[in-house]
Design an enzyme around this catalytic site. Structure first.
Site, PDB file in Angstrom:
ATOM      1  N   ASP A  44      -4.534   5.568  13.151  1.00 44.16           N
ATOM      2  CA  ASP A  44      -4.397   4.240  12.559  1.00 44.16           C
ATOM      3  C   ASP A  44      -5.623   3.967  11.685  1.00 44.16           C
ATOM      4  O   ASP A  44      -6.751   4.211  12.101  1.00 44.16           O
ATOM      5  CB  ASP A  44      -4.297   3.185  13.661  1.00 44.16           C
ATOM      6  CG  ASP A  44      -4.085   1.791  13.116  1.00 44.16           C
ATOM      7  OD1 ASP A  44      -2.919   1.410  12.915  1.00 44.16           O
ATOM      8  OD2 ASP A  44      -5.083   1.089  12.885  1.00 44.16           O
ATOM      9  N   ASN A  94      -6.771  -4.464   2.465  1.00 43.92           N
ATOM     10  CA  ASN A  94      -5.749  -5.005   1.576  1.00 43.92           C
ATOM     11  C   ASN A  94      -6.156  -6.371   1.039  1.00 43.92           C
ATOM     12  O   ASN A  94      -6.000  -6.654  -0.152  1.00 43.92           O
ATOM     13  CB  ASN A  94      -4.416  -5.138   2.320  1.00 43.92           C
ATOM     14  CG  ASN A  94      -3.536  -3.915   2.153  1.00 43.92           C
ATOM     15  OD1 ASN A  94      -3.795  -3.058   1.304  1.00 43.92           O
ATOM     16  ND2 ASN A  94      -2.498  -3.816   2.949  1.00 43.92           N
ATOM     17  N   ASP A 152      -2.150   0.876  -0.765  1.00 40.16           N
ATOM     18  CA  ASP A 152      -1.160   1.944  -0.936  1.00 40.16           C
ATOM     19  C   ASP A 152      -1.833   3.251  -1.328  1.00 40.16           C
ATOM     20  O   ASP A 152      -1.461   4.329  -0.833  1.00 40.16           O
ATOM     21  CB  ASP A 152      -0.138   1.554  -2.008  1.00 40.16           C
ATOM     22  CG  ASP A 152       0.830   0.481  -1.542  1.00 40.16           C
ATOM     23  OD1 ASP A 152       0.840   0.181  -0.330  1.00 40.16           O
ATOM     24  OD2 ASP A 152       1.566  -0.060  -2.380  1.00 40.16           O
ATOM     25  N   GLU A 157       0.170   1.305   8.581  1.00 43.10           N
ATOM     26  CA  GLU A 157      -0.968   2.194   8.378  1.00 43.10           C
ATOM     27  C   GLU A 157      -1.104   3.226   9.494  1.00 43.10           C
ATOM     28  O   GLU A 157      -2.156   3.825   9.671  1.00 43.10           O
ATOM     29  CB  GLU A 157      -2.262   1.386   8.256  1.00 43.10           C
ATOM     30  CG  GLU A 157      -2.678   0.626   9.508  1.00 43.10           C
ATOM     31  CD  GLU A 157      -2.079  -0.767   9.604  1.00 43.10           C
ATOM     32  OE1 GLU A 157      -2.669  -1.608  10.308  1.00 43.10           O
ATOM     33  OE2 GLU A 157      -1.022  -1.014   8.998  1.00 43.10           O
TER      34      GLU A 157
END
Length: 208
Positions: A84, A92, A101, A127
């Protein structure tokens, strides 16, 4: 109309009919090719994560069941590793979803490079990534995790260093269902998060 004219007319009609048949056959072949291409695209969409190009969760579930049955039957080892990206939401929020991304796509490339041909790397969702590792016990999976951590830490991420946390579990006699491996690896992942992130721990290390 005499006989010669009638024969000529019939020959002309026959030639036209042949041309029409050839044209219909060519059109049918084009349609068949388009159909096959569309079916291939649908199969790819059904098994591939569109962002990273890795296999998706559907592929993982099928492969997990197959490998689990094989390992149990023949007494072989296998392991699952869940990874993770640490603080991904904050990344983000700070740099935008395009950067998020891009991070996932670059991490996918690193993971694919870091495993064996027999291993399966999957984007599990968000993620999270999952690695299915046949013929691998927990200790060997943790050795692989050290290499992965080194690759991630040594990569030039640009905006801000990326770190990952993870959990590993291998097949034990007490495990009766395939997804128990995933559950144990997930619990080990959360233990890694609680311990400060940027680390990968094994299921056995959080027991006792």
């Amino acid at each position: 109309m005499d006989l010669k004219d009638e024969i000529a007319r019939l020959r002309q009609q026959l030639a036209q009919a042949r041309q029409d048949a050839v044209a219909r056959e060519a059109e049918l072949q084009r349609y068949q090719q388009q159909l096959e291409a569309a079916n291939a695209q649908l199969r790819e969409l059904a098994t591939t994560d569109p962002l990273t190009g890795l296999a998706n969760r559907r592929v993982f579930d099928a492969r997990l069941n197959t490998d689990f049955a094989h390992a149990r039957r023949y007494g072989r080892s296998m392991a699952v590793m869940i990874l993770d990206v640490d603080n991904f939401k904050q990344r983000n929020d700070r740099y935008g979803h395009d950067e998020g991304d891009s991070t996932l796509k670059r991490l996918a490339v690193l993971l694919a490079r870091g495993v064996r041909e027999a291993d399966l790397v999957v984007r599990y969702g968000g993620e999270e990534f999952v690695l299915l590792l046949p013929e691998t016990n927990e200790q060997q999976a943790l050795m692989l995790s050290n290499r992965i951590q080194a690759m991630v830490r040594g990569y030039e991420w640009g905006q801000e260093q990326v770190t990952v946390s993870g959990g590993v579990a291998d097949l034990q006699t007490s495990i009766m269902r395939p997804h128990e491996l995933v559950t144990r690896a997930d619990k080990a992942l959360y233990a890694a998060k609680r311990a400060g992130k940027d680390r990968i721990v094994g299921w056995t290390g959080i027991q006792g």
